[in-house]
Each structure stands twice: as C-alpha cells, then as structure tokens.
Design a protein around this motif. Structure first.
Motif, mmCIF file in Angstrom:
data_model
loop_
_atom_site.group_PDB
_atom_site.id
_atom_site.type_symbol
_atom_site.label_atom_id
_atom_site.label_comp_id
_atom_site.label_asym_id
_atom_site.label_seq_id
_atom_site.Cartn_x
_atom_site.Cartn_y
_atom_site.Cartn_z
ATOM 1 N N PHE A 1 45.820 45.275 21.341
ATOM 2 C CA PHE A 1 46.261 45.667 22.680
ATOM 3 C C PHE A 1 46.826 44.463 23.423
ATOM 4 C CE2 PHE A 1 42.748 49.168 22.969
ATOM 5 C CZ PHE A 1 43.443 49.936 22.067
ATOM 6 N N LEU A 2 46.077 43.355 23.416
ATOM 7 C CA LEU A 2 46.491 42.175 24.171
ATOM 8 C C LEU A 2 47.823 41.630 23.681
ATOM 9 C CD1 LEU A 2 43.045 40.389 24.434
ATOM 10 C CD2 LEU A 2 44.359 41.343 26.333
ATOM 11 N N ALA A 3 48.055 41.714 22.373
ATOM 12 C CA ALA A 3 49.310 41.205 21.821
ATOM 13 C C ALA A 3 50.505 42.079 22.193
ATOM 14 C CB ALA A 3 49.200 41.100 20.303
ATOM 15 N N ALA A 4 50.243 43.308 22.615
ATOM 16 C CA ALA A 4 51.331 44.267 22.826
ATOM 17 C C ALA A 4 51.555 44.612 24.287
ATOM 18 C CB ALA A 4 51.035 45.549 22.045
ATOM 19 N N ILE A 5 50.858 43.937 25.220
ATOM 20 C CA ILE A 5 50.978 44.287 26.633
ATOM 21 C C ILE A 5 51.322 43.047 27.448
ATOM 22 C CG2 ILE A 5 49.421 46.239 26.419
ATOM 23 C CD1 ILE A 5 47.215 44.562 27.654
ATOM 24 N N GLU A 6 51.911 43.267 28.616
ATOM 25 C CA GLU A 6 52.305 42.143 29.459
ATOM 26 C C GLU A 6 51.063 41.488 30.072
ATOM 27 O OE1 GLU A 6 54.276 43.050 33.238
ATOM 28 O OE2 GLU A 6 54.133 45.173 32.704
ATOM 29 N N PRO A 7 51.140 40.206 30.418
ATOM 30 C CA PRO A 7 49.961 39.466 30.875
ATOM 31 C C PRO A 7 49.245 40.074 32.070
ATOM 32 C CG PRO A 7 51.722 37.938 30.315
ATOM 33 C CD PRO A 7 52.304 39.313 30.216
ATOM 34 N N ALA A 8 49.966 40.714 32.992
ATOM 35 C CA ALA A 8 49.313 41.304 34.158
ATOM 36 C C ALA A 8 48.286 42.363 33.772
ATOM 37 C CB ALA A 8 50.357 41.913 35.094
ATOM 38 N N GLU A 9 48.453 42.953 32.578
ATOM 39 C CA GLU A 9 47.529 43.990 32.127
ATOM 40 C C GLU A 9 46.374 43.421 31.303
ATOM 41 O OE1 GLU A 9 47.999 47.612 32.239
ATOM 42 O OE2 GLU A 9 49.549 47.351 33.738
ATOM 43 N N HIS A 10 46.370 42.135 31.027
ATOM 44 C CA HIS A 10 45.330 41.548 30.180
ATOM 45 C C HIS A 10 43.912 41.727 30.714
ATOM 46 C CE1 HIS A 10 47.866 38.730 27.420
ATOM 47 N NE2 HIS A 10 48.336 39.960 27.467
ATOM 48 N N PRO A 11 43.681 41.760 32.036
ATOM 49 C CA PRO A 11 42.296 41.943 32.497
ATOM 50 C C PRO A 11 41.608 43.195 31.953
ATOM 51 C CG PRO A 11 43.662 41.198 34.310
ATOM 52 C CD PRO A 11 44.595 41.483 33.166
ATOM 53 N N TYR A 12 42.384 44.203 31.575
ATOM 54 C CA TYR A 12 41.773 45.404 31.010
ATOM 55 C C TYR A 12 41.012 45.108 29.715
ATOM 56 C CZ TYR A 12 44.268 48.664 34.111
ATOM 57 O OH TYR A 12 44.716 49.381 35.191
ATOM 58 N N HIS A 13 41.468 44.095 28.933
ATOM 59 C CA HIS A 13 40.934 43.916 27.580
ATOM 60 C C HIS A 13 40.535 42.489 27.220
ATOM 61 C CE1 HIS A 13 42.534 47.930 27.040
ATOM 62 N NE2 HIS A 13 43.753 47.502 27.282
ATOM 63 N N ALA A 14 40.870 41.508 28.054
ATOM 64 C CA ALA A 14 40.688 40.109 27.650
ATOM 65 C C ALA A 14 39.245 39.785 27.287
ATOM 66 C CB ALA A 14 41.187 39.186 28.763
ATOM 67 N N HIS A 15 38.299 40.385 27.972
ATOM 68 C CA HIS A 15 36.893 40.071 27.706
ATOM 69 C C HIS A 15 36.315 40.904 26.567
ATOM 70 C CE1 HIS A 15 36.623 37.553 31.332
ATOM 71 N NE2 HIS A 15 37.437 38.444 31.873
ATOM 72 N N ASP A 16 37.077 41.886 26.100
ATOM 73 C CA ASP A 16 36.560 42.784 25.068
ATOM 74 C C ASP A 16 36.542 42.141 23.683
ATOM 75 O OD1 ASP A 16 36.150 44.889 26.868
ATOM 76 O OD2 ASP A 16 38.223 45.563 26.677
ATOM 77 N N VAL A 17 37.500 41.254 23.410
ATOM 78 C CA VAL A 17 37.555 40.641 22.079
ATOM 79 C C VAL A 17 36.318 39.790 21.812
ATOM 80 C CG1 VAL A 17 38.825 39.107 20.544
ATOM 81 C CG2 VAL A 17 40.075 40.721 21.985
ATOM 82 N N PRO A 18 35.975 38.834 22.665
ATOM 83 C CA PRO A 18 34.759 38.060 22.388
ATOM 84 C C PRO A 18 33.489 38.891 22.451
ATOM 85 C CG PRO A 18 35.696 37.466 24.531
ATOM 86 C CD PRO A 18 36.705 38.312 23.840
#
Length: 400
Positions: free
Chosen positions: A371-388
C-alpha cells in the motif's frame, strides 16, 4: 471517540476557495466521509465531494483533527472573493499544495468523483434504473465508495486502485464461484457498480456465526481449487509457494523488519514444509473477518475481495480466528481441519496452520508495505505504522 474536520474547498475548475470552519463528526475513522458530506449540507447548504486527506494533528487514525481537500459541486469557477459571496458561507484562507502526484488516485483529483458518478449513472440508465440520490460514503487510498439510490433500490459504486483491480474479476468469475455481491457493471479501470447486499456487516460475530462463515467459505475454496489457473489468468495475484516468499521479501525491502529477520531467513524452508502438508492452493479472500461479511443470522454474503489472491487456504481461517479467545479459535480451526481432511485425505491441515501462523502477520506487513509503495505520501499515515506492528506480531508468534 469522534473527529474534528476542516475542509479546504475547491471550485468546479479545481481552484482553491478557502477553508470552512471546523466541524465535528461522530466517526473517528478518517476514510469515512458520509457524515462530513451530510454535515456540510446541513450546516452550510453546500453539496461537496471529499477528495483526499491533506494532514492531521496525529500520526495515525482514528480521531483527532483532520484536514481534507473537497470540491464544491457546481461551485462557480470565478475569483475567490466573488466565489465566497456566491457560496454564502464563511471561508478562511488556506494553504494547500495542489501539485499533481504520480501516485494520486483518480477519485482524489478535482473532478474525479463527478466523473465516476457520471459513469455509474450512465450504466444504471443503460440498465433501466433511474438514479434518485447519490451519497459519498468513503474515500482513501484503498477505495472510494458511493451509494446510488435508484427507483429499483440502492446500488453501490466502488472505485479501486491498480493493485486491487482484480476484485470485479473475482466477483464475476464464471460459474458462481463465490457468494459475493453481484457486479452490475465494471469499466476495467477500477470502477465497478454493485447490487445492494441486504443486512448488516457482521462485526462482533460470535463463535457460532464464525463457524458458519468458515463452513460456507470452505465450499468456495473447494470449488476454487480446480480453477486457480483461470483465476491467475484473470489477474488474481499468484502467491503460491515460493512466490509468496519472494513477494514478501520484495515488498518489505527498505522497511525495518529486523524483529522478524529469523522468520524471513527461514521462510522458504517453512513454505516447503507447508506444501508437504498436502493442502491444495485455492482462492484466498485475504481479509476474512466478520466485518467483511454482510447479511443476517441466516443469509450471509462475503464482501470486499480486493485483497484476494491465489495461495494457501489456511490464511483465511487464521484471519477469521484472530480476535476470538484461544479456546474458540481452536474449535474453529479443528472444524476447518476436519473439512479439509475429509476432502483431501492424507493432508495435515493442523500442521499447515501451525506453520503459517507467523507467516500470516508477516504477509500482512508486506500488504501494508505494498500500500505504502503505491500511494502518495499524504496518505501514508493510514498505513505507516502497520508495517512494523505486523512484523513485530509475526516475530512474537514465531518465537525465538
């Protein structure tokens, strides 16, 4: 928990008008926008379409103060001050970056929602249905959803990003492969129009209902065993055996998943052991929890197949039993294993589940990384903490 929302408005030409005063909505989840649209209509008499997340006062959902970009439907495309006068609502100057981004979803662009609703309205007209009302429900990097009421009942427009565009192919697969929503139309570019599924989402389902969901899903997976080649040809991701290990490593490259380093190092060997358990590859839903089942105590439809792939059937029973107590989970897995042993004599479903138990959250970490690789940075808060978080769960399940 609720949300406070500020909307930065664009006119019909996509030019900024200013920001509405903050408003409070009951749902804390940032992707839910139906109450935002309704509140703006009630408070200001404006029809808007929410385009995308701009920023928030916290690193991840839910709750907090969230800013969105929105477009006023039929707002005059004139300079700012006349536009404010024409709208008749108080607007404050607002800084907003309107530069294009290569990963921006089409529904998040100015005019995007209007184009999608126009497509759906045209398809419904072609089907002899007259649209009587349109209501935007959700928008974020994973989908945009609208409800379109017609003279023959409600329908749903769902628009998908490129990595999820195989969903309509799964739903409409020949031979009634799955018990999913009926596809009324699809444009091959991520838009699909779905018939309504009566009932409620089955969040909070108990052990008995989950047992019924698992039994019904087993029949689907058993049928799908014979058509995995056709599913892959239709665009369903192929995550069988070694392909799963390769894909997980590819997605997680560049992320700090050191906590799960041991699990990653032994992943190929573990998946070979899974294959030795003798269960066939099949269609996997990918996110089989009760909230993705709609209906009532007697009739159920599994919805949201956007995460589906071809792979091992154990991933779905592991997801379905994630949030129940250990005894209930064991009983559900036992019933699942009995069905597979009956249909595939000589197989070892329990061992397959045990081997894949830590792989399931590791695969989920890879999904979030995708998801993070395919979305613009403004949307990263939705998933950034999910990977770790998911990779840490995988490491904890795998043990030392």
């Amino acid at each position: 928990m609720s949300r406070t929302v500020t909307l930065v408005l664009l006119d019909s030409a996509g030019r900024p008008l200013g920001a509405l005063p903050p408003l409070r909505v009951p749902e804390p989840w940032w992707q839910e926008v139906h109450s935002i649209v309704a509140a703006v209509r009630q408070r200001h008499g404006l029809e808007i379409a929410v385009l995308r997340l701009l920023d928030a006062d916290r690193p991840a959902p839910p709750g907090g103060h969230v800013r969105y970009l929105a477009q006023v439907v039929d707002a005059p495309a004139v300079p700012l001050e006349p536009a404010v006068d024409a709208l008749g609502v108080p607007l404050e100057p607002a800084a907003v970056d309107l530069a294009p981004h290569p990963l921006r979803q089409r529904w998040a662009e100015a005019g995007g929602p209007a184009r999608s609703v126009a497509w759906a309205t045209g398809e419904l007209t072609r089907l002899g249905r007259r649209v009587t009302a349109v209501a935007q429900q959700r928008t974020w990097n994973l989908s945009a959803i609208w409800r379109l009421d017609t003279d023959q009942g409600p329908t749903w427009l769902k628009q998908l990003p490129p990595f999820a565009r195989h969903e309509p192919a799964v739903l409409a697969f020949p031979g009634e492969l799955i018990n999913g929503p009926v596809v009324l139309a699809a444009d091959g570019e991520g838009r699909m129009l779905l018939a309504d599924v009566p009932g409620e989402d089955r969040y909070g389902a108990g052990e008995g209902e989950r047992a019924a969901i698992a039994a019904g899903h087993h029949a689907v997976q058993l049928r799908a065993c014979g058509v995995v080649g056709e599913l892959v040809a239709a665009g369903v991701p192929d995550l069988r055996g070694a392909r799963l290990a390769d894909w997980i490593r590819e997605m997680l490259a560049g992320h700090d998943v050191s906590a799960a380093a041991g699990l990653l190092d032994g992943l190929d060997h573990r998946l070979r052991q899974v294959a030795d358990c003798g269960l066939p590859d099949t269609l996997v839903h990918g996110d089989l929890h009760p909230g993705n089942v709609r209906g009532d105590d007697r009739h159920r439809t599994v919805i949201d197949w956007a995460d589906s792939f071809v792979g091992h059937p154990a991933f779905d029973i592991l997801r379905l039993t994630e949030d129940v107590d250990a005894d209930a989970a064991a009983r559900l897995v036992d019933a699942w294993a009995r069905r597979w042993r009956t249909d595939v004599p000589g197989s070892d479903p329990h061992r397959a589940v045990d081997l894949l138990r830590p792989v399931a959250p590791l695969r989920q970490a890879a999904v979030y990384a995708m998801f993070l690789a395919a979305i613009e940075p403004a949307e990263h808060p939705y998933h950034a903490h999910d990977v770790p978080a998911a990779s840490a769960r995988a490491a904890a399940v795998a043990g030392p």
